[in-house]
Structures are given as C-alpha cells and as structure tokens.
Design a protein around this motif. Sequence first.
Motif, PDB file in Angstrom:
ATOM      1  N   ALA A   6      73.052  15.308  -6.912  1.00 13.57           N
ATOM      2  CA  ALA A   6      71.585  15.229  -6.941  1.00 13.57           C
ATOM      3  C   ALA A   6      71.079  15.160  -8.376  1.00 13.57           C
ATOM      4  O   ALA A   6      70.202  14.356  -8.707  1.00 13.57           O
ATOM      5  CB  ALA A   6      70.991  16.432  -6.217  1.00 13.57           C
ATOM      6  N   VAL A   7      71.624  16.007  -9.237  1.00 18.82           N
ATOM      7  CA  VAL A   7      71.169  16.053 -10.632  1.00 18.82           C
ATOM      8  C   VAL A   7      71.438  14.706 -11.309  1.00 18.82           C
ATOM      9  O   VAL A   7      70.548  14.127 -11.939  1.00 18.82           O
ATOM     10  CB  VAL A   7      71.875  17.188 -11.406  1.00 18.82           C
ATOM     11  CG1 VAL A   7      71.568  17.105 -12.895  1.00 18.82           C
ATOM     12  CG2 VAL A   7      71.443  18.546 -10.862  1.00 18.82           C
ATOM     13  N   LYS A   8      72.647  14.210 -11.136  1.00 20.65           N
ATOM     14  CA  LYS A   8      73.014  12.949 -11.793  1.00 20.65           C
ATOM     15  C   LYS A   8      72.111  11.811 -11.315  1.00 20.65           C
ATOM     16  O   LYS A   8      71.604  11.025 -12.113  1.00 20.65           O
ATOM     17  CB  LYS A   8      74.484  12.630 -11.507  1.00 20.65           C
ATOM     18  CG  LYS A   8      74.975  11.420 -12.268  1.00 20.65           C
ATOM     19  CD  LYS A   8      76.496  11.308 -12.184  1.00 20.65           C
ATOM     20  CE  LYS A   8      76.994  10.048 -12.842  1.00 20.65           C
ATOM     21  NZ  LYS A   8      76.780   8.841 -12.030  1.00 20.65           N
ATOM     22  N   GLU A   9      71.885  11.759  -9.997  1.00 16.66           N
ATOM     23  CA  GLU A   9      71.053  10.675  -9.432  1.00 16.66           C
ATOM     24  C   GLU A   9      69.642  10.730 -10.007  1.00 16.66           C
ATOM     25  O   GLU A   9      69.089   9.718 -10.434  1.00 16.66           O
ATOM     26  CB  GLU A   9      71.029  10.802  -7.903  1.00 16.66           C
ATOM     27  CG  GLU A   9      70.370   9.635  -7.174  1.00 16.66           C
ATOM     28  CD  GLU A   9      68.849   9.729  -7.113  1.00 16.66           C
ATOM     29  OE1 GLU A   9      68.196   8.690  -7.292  1.00 16.66           O
ATOM     30  OE2 GLU A   9      68.289  10.842  -6.927  1.00 16.66           O
ATOM     31  N   GLU A  10      69.060  11.933 -10.047  1.00 17.32           N
ATOM     32  CA  GLU A  10      67.672  12.053 -10.513  1.00 17.32           C
ATOM     33  C   GLU A  10      67.530  11.697 -11.993  1.00 17.32           C
ATOM     34  O   GLU A  10      66.616  10.974 -12.383  1.00 17.32           O
ATOM     35  CB  GLU A  10      67.154  13.474 -10.272  1.00 17.32           C
ATOM     36  CG  GLU A  10      66.781  13.712  -8.817  1.00 17.32           C
ATOM     37  CD  GLU A  10      66.553  15.177  -8.489  1.00 17.32           C
ATOM     38  OE1 GLU A  10      66.566  16.013  -9.414  1.00 17.32           O
ATOM     39  OE2 GLU A  10      66.374  15.472  -7.302  1.00 17.32           O
ATOM     40  N   TRP A  11      68.442  12.206 -12.799  1.00 18.53           N
ATOM     41  CA  TRP A  11      68.343  11.963 -14.251  1.00 18.53           C
ATOM     42  C   TRP A  11      68.603  10.499 -14.580  1.00 18.53           C
ATOM     43  O   TRP A  11      67.989   9.930 -15.471  1.00 18.53           O
ATOM     44  CB  TRP A  11      69.298  12.892 -15.016  1.00 18.53           C
ATOM     45  CG  TRP A  11      68.767  14.287 -15.108  1.00 18.53           C
ATOM     46  CD1 TRP A  11      68.607  15.158 -14.072  1.00 18.53           C
ATOM     47  CD2 TRP A  11      68.289  14.956 -16.277  1.00 18.53           C
ATOM     48  NE1 TRP A  11      68.061  16.331 -14.528  1.00 18.53           N
ATOM     49  CE2 TRP A  11      67.873  16.241 -15.873  1.00 18.53           C
ATOM     50  CE3 TRP A  11      68.195  14.602 -17.623  1.00 18.53           C
ATOM     51  CZ2 TRP A  11      67.344  17.164 -16.776  1.00 18.53           C
ATOM     52  CZ3 TRP A  11      67.680  15.529 -18.528  1.00 18.53           C
ATOM     53  CH2 TRP A  11      67.259  16.786 -18.104  1.00 18.53           C
ATOM     54  N   GLU A  12      69.504   9.900 -13.824  1.00 13.68           N
ATOM     55  CA  GLU A  12      69.814   8.489 -14.025  1.00 13.68           C
ATOM     56  C   GLU A  12      68.600   7.640 -13.649  1.00 13.68           C
ATOM     57  O   GLU A  12      68.171   6.767 -14.394  1.00 13.68           O
ATOM     58  CB  GLU A  12      71.008   8.121 -13.134  1.00 13.68           C
ATOM     59  CG  GLU A  12      71.862   7.014 -13.702  1.00 13.68           C
ATOM     60  CD  GLU A  12      73.272   7.088 -13.137  1.00 13.68           C
ATOM     61  OE1 GLU A  12      73.440   7.466 -11.954  1.00 13.68           O
ATOM     62  OE2 GLU A  12      74.214   6.766 -13.890  1.00 13.68           O
ATOM     63  N   ARG A  13      68.036   7.914 -12.469  1.00 15.77           N
ATOM     64  CA  ARG A  13      66.899   7.135 -11.971  1.00 15.77           C
ATOM     65  C   ARG A  13      65.688   7.251 -12.895  1.00 15.77           C
ATOM     66  O   ARG A  13      64.930   6.307 -13.073  1.00 15.77           O
ATOM     67  CB  ARG A  13      66.536   7.594 -10.543  1.00 15.77           C
ATOM     68  CG  ARG A  13      65.384   6.822  -9.938  1.00 15.77           C
ATOM     69  CD  ARG A  13      65.228   7.075  -8.446  1.00 15.77           C
ATOM     70  NE  ARG A  13      65.398   8.473  -8.092  1.00 15.77           N
ATOM     71  CZ  ARG A  13      64.490   9.417  -8.330  1.00 15.77           C
ATOM     72  NH1 ARG A  13      63.367   9.127  -8.910  1.00 15.77           N
ATOM     73  NH2 ARG A  13      64.728  10.669  -7.981  1.00 15.77           N
ATOM     74  N   CYS A  14      65.527   8.425 -13.503  1.00 17.38           N
ATOM     75  CA  CYS A  14      64.385   8.631 -14.394  1.00 17.38           C
ATOM     76  C   CYS A  14      64.676   8.160 -15.826  1.00 17.38           C
ATOM     77  O   CYS A  14      63.860   8.343 -16.723  1.00 17.38           O
ATOM     78  CB  CYS A  14      63.972  10.103 -14.407  1.00 17.38           C
ATOM     79  SG  CYS A  14      63.337  10.653 -12.820  1.00 17.38           S
ATOM     80  N   GLY A  15      65.864   7.577 -16.025  1.00 21.42           N
ATOM     81  CA  GLY A  15      66.210   7.056 -17.348  1.00 21.42           C
ATOM     82  C   GLY A  15      66.464   8.140 -18.377  1.00 21.42           C
ATOM     83  O   GLY A  15      66.348   7.912 -19.582  1.00 21.42           O
ATOM     84  N   LEU A  16      66.812   9.342 -17.909  1.00 18.25           N
ATOM     85  CA  LEU A  16      67.020  10.462 -18.843  1.00 18.25           C
ATOM     86  C   LEU A  16      68.495  10.754 -19.115  1.00 18.25           C
ATOM     87  O   LEU A  16      68.830  11.376 -20.117  1.00 18.25           O
ATOM     88  CB  LEU A  16      66.370  11.737 -18.289  1.00 18.25           C
ATOM     89  CG  LEU A  16      64.848  11.732 -18.184  1.00 18.25           C
ATOM     90  CD1 LEU A  16      64.365  12.993 -17.495  1.00 18.25           C
ATOM     91  CD2 LEU A  16      64.216  11.613 -19.566  1.00 18.25           C
ATOM     92  N   LEU A  17      69.361  10.284 -18.213  1.00 20.88           N
ATOM     93  CA  LEU A  17      70.775  10.631 -18.352  1.00 20.88           C
ATOM     94  C   LEU A  17      71.356  10.100 -19.668  1.00 20.88           C
ATOM     95  O   LEU A  17      72.192  10.747 -20.293  1.00 20.88           O
ATOM     96  CB  LEU A  17      71.575  10.101 -17.155  1.00 20.88           C
ATOM     97  CG  LEU A  17      72.931  10.760 -16.943  1.00 20.88           C
ATOM     98  CD1 LEU A  17      72.782  12.250 -16.658  1.00 20.88           C
ATOM     99  CD2 LEU A  17      73.691  10.102 -15.807  1.00 20.88           C
ATOM    100  N   GLU A  18      70.846   8.951 -20.095  1.00 21.96           N
ATOM    101  CA  GLU A  18      71.356   8.347 -21.339  1.00 21.96           C
ATOM    102  C   GLU A  18      71.013   9.200 -22.563  1.00 21.96           C
ATOM    103  O   GLU A  18      71.583   9.007 -23.631  1.00 21.96           O
ATOM    104  CB  GLU A  18      70.784   6.937 -21.499  1.00 21.96           C
ATOM    105  CG  GLU A  18      69.266   6.935 -21.631  1.00 21.96           C
ATOM    106  CD  GLU A  18      68.662   5.530 -21.588  1.00 21.96           C
ATOM    107  OE1 GLU A  18      69.217   4.687 -20.885  1.00 21.96           O
ATOM    108  OE2 GLU A  18      67.646   5.328 -22.264  1.00 21.96           O
ATOM    109  N   LEU A  19      70.094  10.149 -22.397  1.00 22.15           N
ATOM    110  CA  LEU A  19      69.734  11.022 -23.522  1.00 22.15           C
ATOM    111  C   LEU A  19      70.550  12.316 -23.519  1.00 22.15           C
ATOM    112  O   LEU A  19      70.373  13.177 -24.376  1.00 22.15           O
ATOM    113  CB  LEU A  19      68.241  11.367 -23.466  1.00 22.15           C
ATOM    114  CG  LEU A  19      67.277  10.189 -23.606  1.00 22.15           C
ATOM    115  CD1 LEU A  19      65.840  10.638 -23.379  1.00 22.15           C
ATOM    116  CD2 LEU A  19      67.415   9.550 -24.979  1.00 22.15           C
ATOM    117  N   CYS A  20      71.415  12.471 -22.514  1.00 21.57           N
ATOM    118  CA  CYS A  20      72.169  13.722 -22.381  1.00 21.57           C
ATOM    119  C   CYS A  20      73.635  13.524 -22.759  1.00 21.57           C
ATOM    120  O   CYS A  20      74.188  12.453 -22.561  1.00 21.57           O
ATOM    121  CB  CYS A  20      72.096  14.228 -20.948  1.00 21.57           C
ATOM    122  SG  CYS A  20      70.415  14.582 -20.461  1.00 21.57           S
TER     123      CYS A  20
END
Length: 271
Positions: A170-184
């Motif tokens: 769930a966490v990965k999906e949400e952060w990816e969809r919101c374009g935030l995962l690339e900042l982590c």
Amino acid sequence: MAVWLNEFKKNKNYLLCVDSDGCAMDTMTAKHNKCFGPSFVKVFKITKNTQNVLDRWNEINLYQFSRGVNRFKGLAQILCELYPKDDECKTFKKWTDEARELSEASLKKQIDESGGETFKKALLWSQVTNVAIKSLPDREKKAFDGVREALKEAREKFDIAIVSSANFVAVKEEWERCGLLELCDCITTQQDGGKAHCISELINKGYKPQKIVMVGDAFGDLQAAEQNNVNFYPILVNHEVESWKNINLTLEKIINGDPVDLKKEFLDNLS
Ligand SMILES: [Mg+2]
C-alpha cells in the motif's frame, strides 16, 4: 530509487524519517471512515449500536493519542472494549502487545501455531480492509499539498526514509502514484518491525541521532523518536499543509545543531 531497509546505505549526514498515513498522505480519515470501520462492523458482525461502534473506531484511530496506531492494536483495543470478558479477545490483545511484528504474515503464522477464531477474523478483516482501501478512488488517496516541495528541498542535505506501520504494498503504491517515491531513499513498513525499531536500524547505518528527524502526525511517531533520541517534527492534525510549509525552519535548526522542541505544540493539538 527507494530500497528496502536491508539494502539501504547512508549517503548523506542527515536523515529525515517520514511517516505515511495522515502525515505525508491525506488518507487516514477516508480509510477509517470508509474502509477500516465498516469492514470491522461487517467481519465481526456488529449489529447493535453500529454507529457508536464506528464513532469509537474513529476516536481510537484518528482523534486520540492512539491516532495512527497499528491496525491490529486498534482492533485489539475496540474488541476488548466491546467484549471485556472474552478470553480470546484478551489473547489477541496480548499478541498485539508482545509480537515483534504486527502484520498479516505474522498473524498467519500465529493462526498456524494456535488457531483462534478472533485471530482468523482479524486476518479476514485486514484483508477485506485492504480490498476496500484499494477500491477507494485515487482522489481520496493523495499527498498533502507541499509534501513534494518540502521533501525535494530537504533532500539536498537529508537522506529520506519512509517509516510507516502500514503494509509495504500500500505504501509503495501510494508514494509511487503521488510521484513521491522518487524522492525517497529507503522504505520501512510494518514487516520491518515497529517504528522505533526501524529508526534504530537506520541509526545503525551510521547517522548521529541528533542529525535525524522523525516527521509524524501521531503519538506513536513521537514515542519512536524519543526512544531513539532523535528529533521530532509534528505534522499537526488539521494544520497539515501549514506544517509541511514550515518544516524547512526545523531542518535548518537541525543542520545548525540547534535544539528542536515541538512536543508541547504537538500534544496540545492532538488532545
Ligand atoms: Mg501517521
């Protein structure tokens, strides 16, 4: 690219740990109102005072010090309140107090070892809830305004680790969809252990505790920070956008080695 805790290596001298639900993601209210609570009523067949039970669920999980508690701990609390004499509820509560890991995987293991109707229902409830969360429209699962800008700026000096008690998928999906995962740089979730444990594992990567900040919206985030002697920056409930806008002031203090104490502001806002 964000990696698992085991693979993660320190890159910078500073570390920003950030919780997901209700902190970076504006998702908690919708998830509890539309998924966790209704799934509880359904799976545990609550037929009396349903609205009161749903209100109590939201109190425990959104508006009290227990805000943001792991789903199984929240479940144990309401079960013990509804059925104070039920031995199996007590056993379930004991499990949530003592297990090192609180996830569907550890719950399945527990069911294999000792069975128990409450444990089985808890697993079903968790799974039903996951399906309900997945079917929430994307507009109900977005990041707070300003998170992206704040993390982007922070990243010049800080490594960024998600420290969440939700499940990894769930966490990965949400952060990816919101374009935030690339900042982590790193993702830690419920299968890595509790937040305090995850922060201590991150400290072991070589950071000085005073160069770490935990950003969170719940009492458990503050406790996890305190247990590790790292800084705490609160995202204040109902003032989330403002909190994200002002985070740079606190990050500057940390870089300058100045003390950060926002505990009172946080506690006053929550209670
Ligand atoms: Mg949270």
